[in-house]
Structure formats: structure tokens, C-alpha cells
Motif scaffolding. Structure first.
Motif, PDB file in Angstrom:
ATOM      1  N   VAL A 177      12.594   7.265  -0.610  1.00 18.74           N
ATOM      2  CA  VAL A 177      11.689   8.344  -0.377  1.00 18.74           C
ATOM      3  C   VAL A 177      10.493   7.907  -1.085  1.00 18.74           C
ATOM      4  CG1 VAL A 177      10.842  10.656  -0.161  1.00 18.74           C
ATOM      5  CG2 VAL A 177      13.242  10.128   0.447  1.00 18.74           C
ATOM      6  N   THR A 178      10.607   7.696  -2.274  1.00 18.78           N
ATOM      7  CA  THR A 178       9.372   7.487  -3.240  1.00 18.78           C
ATOM      8  C   THR A 178       8.726   6.124  -2.754  1.00 18.78           C
ATOM      9  OG1 THR A 178      10.506   8.655  -5.109  1.00 18.78           O
ATOM     10  CG2 THR A 178       8.796   6.760  -5.624  1.00 18.78           C
ATOM     11  N   ALA A 179       9.724   5.342  -2.740  1.00 16.34           N
ATOM     12  CA  ALA A 179       8.887   3.766  -2.244  1.00 16.34           C
ATOM     13  C   ALA A 179       8.043   4.026  -0.715  1.00 16.34           C
ATOM     14  CB  ALA A 179      10.152   2.788  -1.715  1.00 16.34           C
ATOM     15  N   ALA A 180       8.588   4.830   0.132  1.00 15.68           N
ATOM     16  CA  ALA A 180       8.073   5.128   1.275  1.00 15.68           C
ATOM     17  C   ALA A 180       6.705   6.058   1.121  1.00 15.68           C
ATOM     18  CB  ALA A 180       9.082   6.087   2.285  1.00 15.68           C
ATOM     19  N   VAL A 181       6.641   6.695   0.151  1.00 17.14           N
ATOM     20  CA  VAL A 181       5.681   7.603  -0.234  1.00 17.14           C
ATOM     21  C   VAL A 181       4.623   6.626  -0.883  1.00 17.14           C
ATOM     22  CG1 VAL A 181       4.605   9.226  -2.006  1.00 17.14           C
ATOM     23  CG2 VAL A 181       6.588   9.854  -0.449  1.00 17.14           C
ATOM     24  N   GLN A 182       4.918   5.601  -1.586  1.00 15.21           N
ATOM     25  CA  GLN A 182       3.880   4.792  -2.291  1.00 15.21           C
ATOM     26  C   GLN A 182       3.470   3.816  -1.237  1.00 15.21           C
ATOM     27  OE1 GLN A 182       6.510   2.844  -5.405  1.00 15.21           O
ATOM     28  NE2 GLN A 182       6.174   4.632  -6.887  1.00 15.21           N
ATOM     29  N   THR A 183       4.333   3.493  -0.250  1.00 13.87           N
ATOM     30  CA  THR A 183       3.785   2.598   0.751  1.00 13.87           C
ATOM     31  C   THR A 183       2.671   3.366   1.570  1.00 13.87           C
ATOM     32  OG1 THR A 183       5.996   1.554   1.234  1.00 13.87           O
ATOM     33  CG2 THR A 183       4.520   1.427   3.041  1.00 13.87           C
ATOM     34  N   PHE A 184       2.897   4.673   1.901  1.00 18.57           N
ATOM     35  CA  PHE A 184       1.922   5.430   2.463  1.00 18.57           C
ATOM     36  C   PHE A 184       0.527   5.541   1.696  1.00 18.57           C
ATOM     37  CE2 PHE A 184       4.951   7.588   5.667  1.00 18.57           C
ATOM     38  CZ  PHE A 184       4.241   7.111   6.919  1.00 18.57           C
ATOM     39  N   GLN A 185       0.636   5.606   0.446  1.00 21.75           N
ATOM     40  CA  GLN A 185      -0.511   5.782  -0.283  1.00 21.75           C
ATOM     41  C   GLN A 185      -1.268   4.598  -0.547  1.00 21.75           C
ATOM     42  OE1 GLN A 185       1.616   7.010  -3.793  1.00 21.75           O
ATOM     43  NE2 GLN A 185       1.189   9.255  -3.580  1.00 21.75           N
ATOM     44  N   LEU A 186      -0.579   3.487  -0.559  1.00 22.63           N
ATOM     45  CA  LEU A 186      -1.291   2.077  -0.346  1.00 22.63           C
ATOM     46  C   LEU A 186      -1.974   1.748   0.915  1.00 22.63           C
ATOM     47  CD1 LEU A 186       1.669   0.051  -2.064  1.00 22.63           C
ATOM     48  CD2 LEU A 186      -0.726   0.656  -3.197  1.00 22.63           C
ATOM     49  N   GLU A 187      -1.197   2.281   1.877  1.00 21.11           N
ATOM     50  CA  GLU A 187      -1.877   2.052   3.215  1.00 21.11           C
ATOM     51  C   GLU A 187      -3.258   2.902   3.310  1.00 21.11           C
ATOM     52  OE1 GLU A 187      -2.343   0.618   7.450  1.00 21.11           O
ATOM     53  OE2 GLU A 187      -1.974  -0.207   5.277  1.00 21.11           O
ATOM     54  N   ASP A 188      -2.993   4.179   2.891  1.00 19.49           N
ATOM     55  CA  ASP A 188      -4.156   4.927   2.915  1.00 19.49           C
ATOM     56  C   ASP A 188      -5.537   4.525   2.085  1.00 19.49           C
ATOM     57  OD1 ASP A 188      -5.412   7.577   3.902  1.00 19.49           O
ATOM     58  OD2 ASP A 188      -5.184   8.180   1.553  1.00 19.49           O
ATOM     59  N   ALA A 189      -5.096   4.026   1.126  1.00 21.01           N
ATOM     60  CA  ALA A 189      -6.278   3.316   0.296  1.00 21.01           C
ATOM     61  C   ALA A 189      -6.891   2.120   0.827  1.00 21.01           C
ATOM     62  CB  ALA A 189      -5.589   2.885  -1.159  1.00 21.01           C
ATOM     63  N   GLN A 213      -6.009   6.351   9.852  1.00 20.38           N
ATOM     64  CA  GLN A 213      -5.956   7.235   8.745  1.00 20.38           C
ATOM     65  C   GLN A 213      -5.432   8.353   8.887  1.00 20.38           C
ATOM     66  OE1 GLN A 213     -10.259   6.735   8.298  1.00 20.38           O
ATOM     67  NE2 GLN A 213      -9.772   6.369   6.185  1.00 20.38           N
ATOM     68  N   LEU A 214      -5.566   9.045  10.057  1.00 19.65           N
ATOM     69  CA  LEU A 214      -4.936  10.433  10.118  1.00 19.65           C
ATOM     70  C   LEU A 214      -3.289  10.321  10.274  1.00 19.65           C
ATOM     71  CD1 LEU A 214      -7.415  11.975  12.994  1.00 19.65           C
ATOM     72  CD2 LEU A 214      -7.037  12.783  10.774  1.00 19.65           C
ATOM     73  N   ALA A 215      -2.763   9.156  10.792  1.00 20.21           N
ATOM     74  CA  ALA A 215      -1.531   9.115  11.033  1.00 20.21           C
ATOM     75  C   ALA A 215      -0.862   8.746   9.684  1.00 20.21           C
ATOM     76  CB  ALA A 215      -1.183   7.819  12.009  1.00 20.21           C
ATOM     77  N   THR A 216      -1.649   8.137   9.110  1.00 15.89           N
ATOM     78  CA  THR A 216      -0.932   7.635   7.461  1.00 15.89           C
ATOM     79  C   THR A 216      -1.023   9.151   6.849  1.00 15.89           C
ATOM     80  OG1 THR A 216      -1.890   5.501   7.694  1.00 15.89           O
ATOM     81  CG2 THR A 216      -1.498   6.376   5.435  1.00 15.89           C
ATOM     82  N   ARG A 217      -1.804   9.577   6.736  1.00 14.13           N
ATOM     83  CA  ARG A 217      -2.132  11.115   6.084  1.00 14.13           C
ATOM     84  C   ARG A 217      -0.864  11.953   6.547  1.00 14.13           C
ATOM     85  NH1 ARG A 217      -8.501  10.606   5.244  1.00 14.13           N
ATOM     86  NH2 ARG A 217      -8.428   9.117   4.071  1.00 14.13           N
ATOM     87  N   ARG A 218      -0.788  12.240   7.848  1.00  9.86           N
ATOM     88  CA  ARG A 218       0.234  12.957   8.470  1.00  9.86           C
ATOM     89  C   ARG A 218       1.563  12.484   7.865  1.00  9.86           C
ATOM     90  NH1 ARG A 218       2.103  13.760  14.654  1.00  9.86           N
ATOM     91  NH2 ARG A 218       3.997  15.054  14.139  1.00  9.86           N
ATOM     92  N   GLY A 219       1.941  11.132   7.795  1.00 10.98           N
ATOM     93  CA  GLY A 219       3.139  10.611   7.430  1.00 10.98           C
ATOM     94  C   GLY A 219       3.218  11.001   6.082  1.00 10.98           C
ATOM     95  N   LEU A 220       2.332  10.709   5.046  1.00  6.59           N
ATOM     96  CA  LEU A 220       2.463  11.034   3.796  1.00  6.59           C
ATOM     97  C   LEU A 220       2.668  12.407   3.553  1.00  6.59           C
ATOM     98  CD1 LEU A 220       2.077   9.887   0.789  1.00  6.59           C
ATOM     99  CD2 LEU A 220      -0.376  10.550   0.979  1.00  6.59           C
ATOM    100  N   SER A 221       2.049  13.296   4.267  1.00  3.74           N
ATOM    101  CA  SER A 221       2.435  14.826   4.106  1.00  3.74           C
ATOM    102  C   SER A 221       3.799  15.172   4.675  1.00  3.74           C
ATOM    103  CB  SER A 221       1.429  15.628   4.714  1.00  3.74           C
ATOM    104  OG  SER A 221       1.480  15.694   6.091  1.00  3.74           O
ATOM    105  N   GLU A 222       4.484  14.496   5.408  1.00  2.00           N
ATOM    106  CA  GLU A 222       5.817  15.009   6.073  1.00  2.00           C
ATOM    107  C   GLU A 222       6.937  13.963   5.500  1.00  2.00           C
ATOM    108  OE1 GLU A 222       5.078  14.723  10.302  1.00  2.00           O
ATOM    109  OE2 GLU A 222       3.587  16.217  10.388  1.00  2.00           O
TER     110      GLU A 222
END
Length: 138
Positions: free
Chosen positions: A101-113, A78-87
Motif C-alpha cells: 500500500v505504501t509503495a502504491a501511495v508513493q507511485t501515485f505521488q510520483l505520478e502526480d508530480a 491529474q484528477l484520476a491520480t489524485r482520486r487514486g491517491l485519496s482512495e
């Protein structure tokens, strides 16, 4: 010679209480106190953890320890995913177009959920392994 220590006996759940799983319980794990429920919990927990964890016999013998390892592993994800999302936007701005970049952000958001749900499941299994039981309220 010292007597061999015996594991503490868990109290038998009250009638009508056996095999009740709380909301959010992982479907791959049998409900607490169902036959072989701890074996299904161990198998599921090992699937969540790094493959190398299977090499450690202590984690297989002490499922509650395995559950603690799994909780910490999921929380680290979770920490790694949230860091990735912020960076991610800053990290990719010079190497990828906005759609990537937008697709990468969406991927991180799905993984966080997904990880939020997994963390809840792992926590419920750990609590059950520690003896906590869910009671249906009418």
C-alpha cells in the motif's frame, strides 16, 4: 463562388525574439517560431494523448485544437491520480500488506508530480500556439 478562407497570419516576432522558449518548455518541442516548431509540438502532443487521437485528421491539421485536447487529457489524468491517491489505502487494505500500500501511495505521488510538470508544459505549448510569446527580461 466564395473565396477560400485563409488562416490568419501571425505577426512576425521582433528581432531577437525568435525561438525563445519560456522556463518549463518541453525539451522535445522546438522553441516557438523556430523552423518546424509546430510539427514538433504536434508530434509531442500526440505522444501525450491516447493513441486513438492519431486517427483524427482534424487534430493533426489544427495543432491548437490538439493542444486543447491534450490539456484536457492531462487534467483528467491529474484528477484520476489524485482520486487514486485519496482512495488507495481503503481500496487495498483487505488485499495487500502495508508495504505494498505504501509503495502504491508513493507511485501515485510520483505520478502526480510528473503530471504537474506535464500540465505546465502542455499549457505553455498551447499558449504559444495561440500566439503568446515569452520575452526574456534582463
Amino acid at each position: 463562388m466564395f473565396p477560400t478562407p485563409q488562416p490568419p497570419q501571425r505577426p512576425t516576432p521582433p528581432q531577437g525574439h525568435r525561438g525563445v522558449a519560456p522556463p518549463g518548455w518541453p525539451r522535445q518541442v522546438r522553441p516557438p517560431d523556430a523552423p518546424d516548431w509546430e510539427a514538433t509540438a504536434a508530434s509531442w502532443l500526440l505522444d501525450l494523448c491516447p493513441p486513438d487521437y492519431r486517427r483524427f485528421p482534424g487534430l493533426r491539421r489544427h495543432v491548437v485544437v490538439l493542444a486543447r485536447f491534450a490539456v484536457l487529457h492531462v487534467e483528467a489524468q491529474q484528477l484520476a491520480t489524485r482520486r487514486g491517491l485519496s482512495e488507495i489505502r481503503g481500496d487495498l487494505r483487505d488485499v495487500a500488506d502495508e508495504a505494498v500500500v505504501t509503495a502504491a501511495v508513493q507511485t501515485f505521488q510520483l505520478e502526480d508530480a510528473r503530471l504537474v510538470a506535464v500540465r505546465r508544459e502542455v499549457g505553455l505549448v498551447e499558449e504559444a500556439l495561440r500566439g503568446r510569446r515569452y520575452r526574456v527580461r534582463m
